[in-house]
Design an enzyme around this catalytic site. Structure first.
Site, PDB file in Angstrom:
ATOM      1  N   LYS A  30      19.305 -49.668  48.890  1.00  0.00           N
ATOM      2  CA  LYS A  30      19.453 -48.217  48.969  1.00  0.00           C
ATOM      3  C   LYS A  30      18.257 -47.472  48.370  1.00  0.00           C
ATOM      4  O   LYS A  30      17.658 -46.614  49.030  1.00  0.00           O
ATOM      5  CB  LYS A  30      20.728 -47.842  48.227  1.00  0.00           C
ATOM      6  CG  LYS A  30      20.961 -46.388  48.078  1.00  0.00           C
ATOM      7  CD  LYS A  30      22.051 -46.155  47.061  1.00  0.00           C
ATOM      8  CE  LYS A  30      21.578 -46.573  45.674  1.00  0.00           C
ATOM      9  NZ  LYS A  30      22.200 -45.835  44.589  1.00  0.00           N
ATOM     10  N   THR A  31      17.902 -47.820  47.141  1.00  0.00           N
ATOM     11  CA  THR A  31      16.817 -47.110  46.470  1.00  0.00           C
ATOM     12  C   THR A  31      15.502 -47.357  47.193  1.00  0.00           C
ATOM     13  O   THR A  31      14.661 -46.464  47.318  1.00  0.00           O
ATOM     14  CB  THR A  31      16.703 -47.572  45.012  1.00  0.00           C
ATOM     15  OG1 THR A  31      17.993 -47.521  44.425  1.00  0.00           O
ATOM     16  CG2 THR A  31      15.763 -46.677  44.244  1.00  0.00           C
ATOM     17  N   ASP A 214      20.569 -39.024  46.536  1.00  0.00           N
ATOM     18  CA  ASP A 214      20.990 -40.372  46.164  1.00  0.00           C
ATOM     19  C   ASP A 214      22.462 -40.317  45.739  1.00  0.00           C
ATOM     20  O   ASP A 214      22.924 -39.293  45.250  1.00  0.00           O
ATOM     21  CB  ASP A 214      20.117 -40.834  44.990  1.00  0.00           C
ATOM     22  CG  ASP A 214      20.313 -42.302  44.676  1.00  0.00           C
ATOM     23  OD1 ASP A 214      20.793 -43.035  45.557  1.00  0.00           O
ATOM     24  OD2 ASP A 214      19.962 -42.705  43.550  1.00  0.00           O
ATOM     25  N   GLU A 215      23.192 -41.401  45.907  1.00  0.00           N
ATOM     26  CA  GLU A 215      24.603 -41.469  45.480  1.00  0.00           C
ATOM     27  C   GLU A 215      25.388 -40.247  45.950  1.00  0.00           C
ATOM     28  O   GLU A 215      26.076 -39.589  45.164  1.00  0.00           O
ATOM     29  CB  GLU A 215      24.682 -41.565  43.940  1.00  0.00           C
ATOM     30  CG  GLU A 215      23.868 -42.674  43.324  1.00  0.00           C
ATOM     31  CD  GLU A 215      24.573 -44.018  43.326  1.00  0.00           C
ATOM     32  OE1 GLU A 215      25.549 -44.186  44.091  1.00  0.00           O
ATOM     33  OE2 GLU A 215      24.136 -44.905  42.575  1.00  0.00           O
ATOM     34  N   GLN A 245      31.927 -46.931  46.933  1.00  0.00           N
ATOM     35  CA  GLN A 245      31.566 -46.993  45.515  1.00  0.00           C
ATOM     36  C   GLN A 245      31.769 -45.664  44.809  1.00  0.00           C
ATOM     37  O   GLN A 245      31.153 -45.385  43.784  1.00  0.00           O
ATOM     38  CB  GLN A 245      30.113 -47.442  45.353  1.00  0.00           C
ATOM     39  CG  GLN A 245      29.890 -48.890  45.760  1.00  0.00           C
ATOM     40  CD  GLN A 245      28.514 -49.376  45.378  1.00  0.00           C
ATOM     41  OE1 GLN A 245      28.198 -49.554  44.213  1.00  0.00           O
ATOM     42  NE2 GLN A 245      27.658 -49.584  46.378  1.00  0.00           N
ATOM     43  N   ARG A 628      28.776 -56.715  41.642  1.00  0.00           N
ATOM     44  CA  ARG A 628      27.695 -56.816  40.640  1.00  0.00           C
ATOM     45  C   ARG A 628      27.159 -58.245  40.558  1.00  0.00           C
ATOM     46  O   ARG A 628      26.090 -58.480  40.000  1.00  0.00           O
ATOM     47  CB  ARG A 628      28.182 -56.413  39.230  1.00  0.00           C
ATOM     48  CG  ARG A 628      28.670 -55.000  39.053  1.00  0.00           C
ATOM     49  CD  ARG A 628      27.728 -53.981  39.584  1.00  0.00           C
ATOM     50  NE  ARG A 628      28.087 -53.593  40.939  1.00  0.00           N
ATOM     51  CZ  ARG A 628      27.260 -52.977  41.783  1.00  0.00           C
ATOM     52  NH1 ARG A 628      26.049 -52.691  41.419  1.00  0.00           N
ATOM     53  NH2 ARG A 628      27.657 -52.655  42.996  1.00  0.00           N
TER      54      ARG A 628
END
Length: 770
Positions: A30-31, A214-215, A245, A628
């Site tokens: 994503k980043t 973002d997010e 998420q 994770r």
DNA sequence: GTGTCGTCCTTTTTT
DNA sequence: AGGACGACAC
């Protein structure tokens, strides 16, 4: 740059300028997509660095974005609008403080400051804090602000709510008088500035052609409106997020924004990033299967080409102590197997669980690091020092004034302060301005304090920031105070660290050598940047530190301290097991992950069982936790644990049953949720007793008999998993038992009435099965 | 002004 | 159970 991307990533990065929603699964890069998109827009000449606005939720994410961007492109990112919602709004308000009707050196309240200000308001208004607890009033105020509502706009349906609105009004008036803004106010004020001020709005609408978020699933109502307003001039919004998420609904985040954004902006431009580069097969499939139980998802299925990997290991232990011991033994085995401790994470749903785990790790001499807790700028001694610094900048900041007027003690008591407060109230001025009117002995001490602040203010005109901080530490008496305090050495150390932080800040922000309190002339390099609103041309390429434009180094440092509370971990570098809540783990990854307390009532948390939306958020939380892990995942649970000083019994989490058994490897017996005493003594790992000691000759039952044999109330025996019928609530299943005899309680999941905790001595229950 | 005692609460948390 | 905070007494 884009050659190394997969097809979906590449299509997102190279999309022509238009609105787009990127559904980015966990570990899908994503980043990377976000920063490469920025770099691509710049490199292909489609955008100047100054026409981009990229917004994140945390400083850490913003820093990472900056770092990756400058690694990809040889440009100076300084002055680019990349930051948190709050940081960018702060910039906006600093640049246009007059239009926003704020004092130039307005201060930012953190949560603690906000609470003490609210307490003061309530006390001043003679409000019954039984009926209106400060925390609750704050929740109301913050909630309203996050919906974009000023007191006039809040709908109040009953007397209590009307009263809350009145308190909101009072609180806001006090903030205005003090020249301070809270976190929610930063956003609302900035939003209103853009909404009401045509020239300012049009300036930024023209300037920002590309807005990257973002997010996105974490945005609240106001943040979404802020983005829409900024984009209304024709900018494209590139929103990246993962509805699976979304775990911050409890603080106002609205996943619904994603669906709405898709409907309103990106109907045809939804890109899914579904290849996961983090976890191996069993882990990923477990996560997929779990999250499939949620409704109303935007939909996506992660896959990996890294192979099946190992199954997810499950361990059920009789008690929380044994669960902890089991985790420790396993960690030791992993460590002996050559694994680094820093690649092992122990996750838990609630902070209360950490103690038992910490204790077990500590006894086993395994290094560990607990995340969460107090951060640097939130420490008492640091906040005291900052309060002095804030008073230099803004004498009307009553919160800071009250914090340090008598700390260290200088003979200013409650009597004097009450007098001062009354006078300030009468004159409608701040406390510091009321000082000259206080008569008598108290007046003298107050005047001396005022003189001390004035003297510091004078020094601020001469000394560079780090020296000023040092000066304040010495002359306030803070340093001496903590030196004399036994156990004060950590605090002294933190105060020294504050001087150091000022040093670093001044160097990073090119403030080096400048007097702390002086605002630079507007044509100096540091201050250059924004043109006045309404001027068409946006300067590009020039040094562009508009973040601190018109601010003294001191004021800039104070903003920084409020917006960036500092790391909430201590020393890095040491190889230690990482312990944190599941929430805190979002965005991180580890080779091995232990998810502990996988029990109904804890995870999912019992408070969430009342509404379906709550359960779905818990499921997303579990999804975050599972994803994770890279190579090895453990789910552990305990049949009994101490909670609020009482032993509670629970059954395994329903989430465990939502993961297909082929992905799980039970290390303890799968069936028979409650082990019998025989199982306990001969259990899978009877290495420790309930207190963590190796077992000696005679082994006491580790779990009270109630666990195996249920709770006896009158002639009825209740067990976990039993089906019961209640006159009013209907049929349900016992999911937890606590207490014994007359004060025994059962938590029951009713089919239609939700989960309830009932006193078994009172509730008339009919046992229907089990 | 400081220390002690009692009372309260206890999901998750960034800015 | 255990920690934090506020009220009260010295």
């Amino acid at each position: 740059m884009i050659e190394q991307l997969n097809a979906q990533q590449r299509s997102a990065v190279t999309l022509s300028p238009q609105h787009a929603l990127v559904l980015a699964g966990a570990g899908s890069g994503k980043t990377r997509v976000l920063t490469t998109r920025m770099a691509w827009l710049i490199q292909t000449g489609q955008a100047s660095p100054f026409s981009l606005l990229a917004v994140t939720f945390t400083n850490k994410a913003a820093r990472e974005m900056l770092a990756r961007l400058s690694a990809q492109l040889p440009i100076n990112t300084r002055g680019m609008w990349i930051g948190t919602f709050h940081g960018l709004c702060n910039r906006l308000l600093r640049a246009h403080y007059r239009d926003a009707n704020l004092p130039q050196s307005f201060q930012i309240l953190d949560t603690g400051d906000q609470l003490s200000l609210m307490k003061r308001v309530l006390k001043g208004g003679g409000v019954d804090d039984e009926k209106f607890p400060p925390k609750e009033v704050l929740r109301f105020v913050n909630g309203a602000k996050e919906r974009g509502e000023r007191p006039d706009a809040v709908e109040a349906w009953d007397a209590h709510e009307r009263h809350l609105v009145e308190l909101y009004r009072l609180y806001q008036a006090q903030c205005e008088r003090d020249g301070v803004v809270d976190f929610a106010e930063l956003l609302l004020r900035a939003f209103e500035l853009l909404q009401r001020n045509g020239p300012v709005r049009e300036h930024y609408q023209r300037r920002f052609r590309h807005i990257l978020v973002d997010e996105f699933q974490d945005t609240n109502a106001l943040q979404y409106r802020w983005l829409k307003l900024l984009a209304a001039g024709g900018a494209s919004i590139f929103a990246v997020g993962d509805d699976d998420q979304s775990i911050y609904a409890f603080r106002g985040a609205d996943v619904g924004n994603m669906a709405e954004f898709q409907r309103e902006y990106a109907r045809d431009t939804v890109i899914r990033l579904e290849q996961n580069y983090r976890s191996q097969g069993h882990i990923l499939d477990s996560a997929n299967a779990l999250i499939a139980h949620n409704s109303a998802r935007l939909g996506k299925n992660l896959w990996t080409d890294q192979g099946e990997g190992e199954p997810v290991r499950v361990s059920e232990q009789p008690s929380d102590l044994l669960e902890a011991q089991w985790v420790v033994d396993e960690i030791r085995a992993l460590g002996d197997g050559g694994g680094a401790y820093r690649e092992i994470a122990v996750l838990y749903r609630s902070n209360a669980q950490s103690r038992v785990l910490e204790h077990a790790l500590f006894s086993a001499r395994i290094p560990y690091k607990v995340y969460g807790g107090l951060r640097f700028f939130e420490r008492q001694e640091v906040k005291h020092a900052l309060a002095y610094l804030r008073l230099i900048e803004n004498p009307d900041d009553d919160t800071s004034w009250l914090r340090v007027v008598n700390f260290p003690t200088r003979g200013i008591g409650a009597r004097t302060l009450e007098q001062l407060s009354d006078l300030a109230g009468q004159r409608g001025c701040s406390l510091s301005r009321a000082v000259p009117y206080v008569a008598g002995k108290g007046g003298g001490s107050l005047a001396r304090f005022a003189a001390l602040i004035a003297e510091m203010r004078g020094e601020a005109q001469i000394l560079p920031l780090p020296e000023l901080v040092d000066h304040v530490l010495v002359h306030s008496g803070l340093l001496a105070y903590y030196r004399n305090e036994r156990d004060g050495s950590d605090r002294v150390e933190n105060l020294r660290e504050l001087v150091n932080a000022a040093q670093v800040f001044v160097a990073d922000e090119n403030f080096e050598g400048l007097p702390a309190g002086r605002v630079l002339a507007s044509d100096s390099p540091v201050a250059a940047g924004e043109p006045p609103p309404g001027v068409a041309a946006v300067p590009e390429g020039a040094a562009n530190d508009l973040g601190w434009r018109g601010l003294s180094p001191l004021a800039a440092f104070l903003s920084y301290a409020a917006l960036e509370a500092g790391e909430n971990q201590a020393r890095l570098g040491q190889d230690a097991v990482q312990m944190m809540t599941v929430h805190a783990a979002k965005g991180l990854e580890f080779d091995s992950v232990f998810i502990t307390g996988v029990e109904d009532g804890l995870f999912p948390h019992e408070n969430s069982l009342l509404e379906p939306a709550g359960l779905e958020e818990e499921r997303r939380l579990m999804y975050v936790a599972i994803t994770r892990a890279r190579r090895r995942l453990y789910l552990t649970l305990a049949q009994s644990r101490m909670l609020h000083g009482q032993t509670r019994y629970a059954i395994r989490s329903r989430f465990l049953d939502e993961i297909p058994p082929e992905h799980l490897k039970w290390l303890t017996p799968r069936e028979g949720r409650v082990l019998s005493d025989v199982d306990v003594t001969l259990g899978a790992r009877p290495r420790r007793d309930a207190y963590g000691r190796p077992p000696t000759g005679a082994i006491a039952p580790m779990v009270p008999r109630t666990s195996a044999n249920g709770v006896l109330v009158g002639d009825q025996r209740f067990r976990i998993g039993q089906g019961v019928r209640h006159r009013k609530f209907g049929e349900g299943t016992i999911i937890a038992l606590s207490g014994n005899g007359s004060d025994a309680q059962a938590r029951i999941q009713f089919r239609s009435a939700g989960a309830k905790t009932l006193a078994l001595g009172v509730a008339k229950l009919e046992i229907i099965a089990g």
